[in-house]
Design a protein around this motif. Structure first.
Motif, PDB file in Angstrom:
ATOM      1  N   ARG A 197       6.321   5.681   0.327  1.00 33.09           N
ATOM      2  CA  ARG A 197       5.195   5.278  -0.530  1.00 33.09           C
ATOM      3  C   ARG A 197       3.944   5.093   0.293  1.00 33.09           C
ATOM      4  O   ARG A 197       4.002   4.759   1.477  1.00 33.09           O
ATOM      5  CB  ARG A 197       5.540   3.991  -1.254  1.00 33.09           C
ATOM      6  CG  ARG A 197       6.739   4.076  -2.193  1.00 33.09           C
ATOM      7  CD  ARG A 197       7.051   2.710  -2.769  1.00 33.09           C
ATOM      8  NE  ARG A 197       7.367   1.762  -1.682  1.00 33.09           N
ATOM      9  CZ  ARG A 197       7.523   0.464  -1.891  1.00 33.09           C
ATOM     10  NH1 ARG A 197       7.381  -0.052  -3.112  1.00 33.09           N
ATOM     11  NH2 ARG A 197       7.807  -0.334  -0.884  1.00 33.09           N
ATOM     12  N   SER A 198       2.794   5.246  -0.424  1.00 36.45           N
ATOM     13  CA  SER A 198       1.517   4.965   0.223  1.00 36.45           C
ATOM     14  C   SER A 198       1.276   3.465   0.220  1.00 36.45           C
ATOM     15  O   SER A 198       1.947   2.706  -0.480  1.00 36.45           O
ATOM     16  CB  SER A 198       0.372   5.678  -0.500  1.00 36.45           C
ATOM     17  OG  SER A 198       0.258   5.158  -1.818  1.00 36.45           O
ATOM     18  N   ILE A 199       0.317   3.014   0.940  1.00 34.76           N
ATOM     19  CA  ILE A 199      -0.010   1.589   1.012  1.00 34.76           C
ATOM     20  C   ILE A 199      -0.495   1.091  -0.342  1.00 34.76           C
ATOM     21  O   ILE A 199      -0.115  -0.007  -0.798  1.00 34.76           O
ATOM     22  CB  ILE A 199      -1.082   1.349   2.088  1.00 34.76           C
ATOM     23  CG1 ILE A 199      -0.527   1.726   3.475  1.00 34.76           C
ATOM     24  CG2 ILE A 199      -1.543  -0.108   2.075  1.00 34.76           C
ATOM     25  CD1 ILE A 199      -1.548   1.594   4.587  1.00 34.76           C
ATOM     26  N   GLU A 200      -1.315   1.874  -1.059  1.00 33.31           N
ATOM     27  CA  GLU A 200      -1.853   1.457  -2.365  1.00 33.31           C
ATOM     28  C   GLU A 200      -0.727   1.322  -3.374  1.00 33.31           C
ATOM     29  O   GLU A 200      -0.683   0.363  -4.151  1.00 33.31           O
ATOM     30  CB  GLU A 200      -2.884   2.482  -2.854  1.00 33.31           C
ATOM     31  CG  GLU A 200      -3.559   2.054  -4.162  1.00 33.31           C
ATOM     32  CD  GLU A 200      -4.625   3.063  -4.587  1.00 33.31           C
ATOM     33  OE1 GLU A 200      -5.199   2.861  -5.655  1.00 33.31           O
ATOM     34  OE2 GLU A 200      -4.852   4.041  -3.830  1.00 33.31           O
ATOM     35  N   GLU A 201       0.248   2.276  -3.384  1.00 26.95           N
ATOM     36  CA  GLU A 201       1.362   2.203  -4.306  1.00 26.95           C
ATOM     37  C   GLU A 201       2.231   0.986  -4.018  1.00 26.95           C
ATOM     38  O   GLU A 201       2.695   0.290  -4.942  1.00 26.95           O
ATOM     39  CB  GLU A 201       2.207   3.480  -4.209  1.00 26.95           C
ATOM     40  CG  GLU A 201       1.494   4.697  -4.766  1.00 26.95           C
ATOM     41  CD  GLU A 201       2.284   5.974  -4.541  1.00 26.95           C
ATOM     42  OE1 GLU A 201       1.995   6.984  -5.170  1.00 26.95           O
ATOM     43  OE2 GLU A 201       3.235   5.935  -3.706  1.00 26.95           O
ATOM     44  N   ALA A 202       2.438   0.704  -2.756  1.00 28.20           N
ATOM     45  CA  ALA A 202       3.246  -0.448  -2.403  1.00 28.20           C
ATOM     46  C   ALA A 202       2.582  -1.743  -2.821  1.00 28.20           C
ATOM     47  O   ALA A 202       3.221  -2.659  -3.336  1.00 28.20           O
ATOM     48  CB  ALA A 202       3.492  -0.445  -0.893  1.00 28.20           C
ATOM     49  N   MET A 203       1.253  -1.858  -2.669  1.00 26.18           N
ATOM     50  CA  MET A 203       0.532  -3.068  -3.047  1.00 26.18           C
ATOM     51  C   MET A 203       0.547  -3.239  -4.555  1.00 26.18           C
ATOM     52  O   MET A 203       0.705  -4.357  -5.066  1.00 26.18           O
ATOM     53  CB  MET A 203      -0.907  -2.994  -2.532  1.00 26.18           C
ATOM     54  CG  MET A 203      -1.004  -3.052  -0.994  1.00 26.18           C
ATOM     55  SD  MET A 203      -0.319  -4.576  -0.308  1.00 26.18           S
ATOM     56  CE  MET A 203      -1.465  -5.754  -1.018  1.00 26.18           C
ATOM     57  N   ASN A 204       0.381  -2.169  -5.315  1.00 28.07           N
ATOM     58  CA  ASN A 204       0.428  -2.246  -6.770  1.00 28.07           C
ATOM     59  C   ASN A 204       1.783  -2.723  -7.243  1.00 28.07           C
ATOM     60  O   ASN A 204       1.901  -3.513  -8.198  1.00 28.07           O
ATOM     61  CB  ASN A 204       0.084  -0.879  -7.389  1.00 28.07           C
ATOM     62  CG  ASN A 204      -1.383  -0.516  -7.166  1.00 28.07           C
ATOM     63  OD1 ASN A 204      -2.239  -1.405  -7.018  1.00 28.07           O
ATOM     64  ND2 ASN A 204      -1.693   0.779  -7.154  1.00 28.07           N
ATOM     65  N   GLU A 205       2.844  -2.215  -6.606  1.00 28.67           N
ATOM     66  CA  GLU A 205       4.188  -2.630  -7.011  1.00 28.67           C
ATOM     67  C   GLU A 205       4.422  -4.099  -6.711  1.00 28.67           C
ATOM     68  O   GLU A 205       5.040  -4.829  -7.505  1.00 28.67           O
ATOM     69  CB  GLU A 205       5.228  -1.784  -6.270  1.00 28.67           C
ATOM     70  CG  GLU A 205       6.658  -2.089  -6.728  1.00 28.67           C
ATOM     71  CD  GLU A 205       7.674  -1.183  -6.056  1.00 28.67           C
ATOM     72  OE1 GLU A 205       8.882  -1.474  -6.147  1.00 28.67           O
ATOM     73  OE2 GLU A 205       7.251  -0.172  -5.425  1.00 28.67           O
ATOM     74  N   ILE A 206       3.926  -4.582  -5.593  1.00 27.85           N
ATOM     75  CA  ILE A 206       4.076  -6.006  -5.244  1.00 27.85           C
ATOM     76  C   ILE A 206       3.351  -6.878  -6.248  1.00 27.85           C
ATOM     77  O   ILE A 206       3.874  -7.908  -6.708  1.00 27.85           O
ATOM     78  CB  ILE A 206       3.560  -6.253  -3.821  1.00 27.85           C
ATOM     79  CG1 ILE A 206       4.482  -5.554  -2.799  1.00 27.85           C
ATOM     80  CG2 ILE A 206       3.485  -7.749  -3.518  1.00 27.85           C
ATOM     81  CD1 ILE A 206       3.962  -5.580  -1.384  1.00 27.85           C
ATOM     82  N   ARG A 207       2.100  -6.481  -6.674  1.00 31.58           N
ATOM     83  CA  ARG A 207       1.330  -7.262  -7.636  1.00 31.58           C
ATOM     84  C   ARG A 207       2.042  -7.272  -8.991  1.00 31.58           C
ATOM     85  O   ARG A 207       2.091  -8.290  -9.683  1.00 31.58           O
ATOM     86  CB  ARG A 207      -0.073  -6.674  -7.784  1.00 31.58           C
ATOM     87  CG  ARG A 207      -0.939  -6.808  -6.527  1.00 31.58           C
ATOM     88  CD  ARG A 207      -2.391  -6.428  -6.839  1.00 31.58           C
ATOM     89  NE  ARG A 207      -3.179  -6.345  -5.612  1.00 31.58           N
ATOM     90  CZ  ARG A 207      -3.460  -5.223  -4.980  1.00 31.58           C
ATOM     91  NH1 ARG A 207      -3.017  -4.058  -5.458  1.00 31.58           N
ATOM     92  NH2 ARG A 207      -4.192  -5.244  -3.886  1.00 31.58           N
ATOM     93  N   ALA A 208       2.602  -6.135  -9.391  1.00 30.92           N
ATOM     94  CA  ALA A 208       3.287  -6.058 -10.676  1.00 30.92           C
ATOM     95  C   ALA A 208       4.508  -6.972 -10.687  1.00 30.92           C
ATOM     96  O   ALA A 208       4.780  -7.666 -11.673  1.00 30.92           O
ATOM     97  CB  ALA A 208       3.689  -4.614 -10.962  1.00 30.92           C
TER      98      ALA A 208
END
Length: 223
Positions: A197-208
């Protein structure tokens, strides 16, 4: 007549001088001391002969220990013992404390017995015999061990057989194959370490996930 008298007087021994008198006095004193020593040695020899004779006649005695004596007395005793056909030895460290032991020929001491006396110890035949038997036994065991050769130690059981009922015989081989070390990541498979995963995708998943936990909703399964 005068010539005859002069000739007689000249042939007579002159009276000793003071120096000659002193020399003769010392010689007489030395001769007296020598005679006294000879008398003492004679008396000592007679005494030793009597004691040695009593020892020979006593069938219950096989050895006899004398009290410490000086070098001259020991020498006299050794001479008396030799003439009597016995055996004698001197023991002791200091010259004033040395003593003589005599033995009948048929009961002559062994080397071990003599060493015991030289160490200042009493001789015990029973202990000596026990020590000799233990020494022979130890020597026999060493010879038998040398003939058998080196001892090979084998384990009582194989650990794989011992724990096969828990892990199975094939599981141990499979586990060993799977845990072969990787040069980069150790014993963990490389696929488990890679994150695509990219960094942005990983951060979005953590926030969700955080919002869902706060709302109490179930988390959707991750791909």
């Amino acid at each position: 007549m005068a010539d005859l008298l002069g000739s007689i007087l000249s042939s007579m021994e002159k009276p000793p001088s003071l120096g000659d008198q002193e020399t003769r006095r010392k010689a007489r004193e030395q001769a007296a001391r020598l005679k006294k020593l000879q008398e003492q040695d004679k008396q000592q020899k007679l005494e030793f002969r009597k004691r040695v004779s009593d020892f020979i006649q006593d069938s219950g005695q096989i050895k006899k220990k004398f009290q410490p004596m000086n070098k001259i007395e020991r020498s006299i005793l050794h001479d008396v013992v030799e003439v009597a056909g016995l055996t004698s030895f001197s023991f002791g460290e200091d010259d004033d404390c040395r003593y003589v032991m005599i033995f009948k020929k048929e009961f002559a001491p062994s080397d071990e017995e003599l060493e015991s006396y030289r160490r200042g110890e009493e001789w015990d035949p029973q202990k000596a015999e026990e020590k000799r038997r233990l020494k022979e036994l130890a020597q026999q065991e060493e010879e038998e061990a040398a003939q058998r050769g080196p001892v090979v130690v084998n384990p009582a059981s194989d650990y794989k057989d011992k724990y096969s009922h828990l892990i199975g015989k094939g599981a141990a081989k499979d586990a060993a194959h799977m845990l072969q070390a990787n040069k980069t990541y150790g014993c963990v498979p490389v696929a488990n370490k890679r994150d695509t995963r990219s960094i942005e995708e990983a951060m979005n998943e953590i926030r969700a996930k955080k919002r869902l936990r706060q709302s109490g909703e179930e988390l959707p399964p991750t791909s």
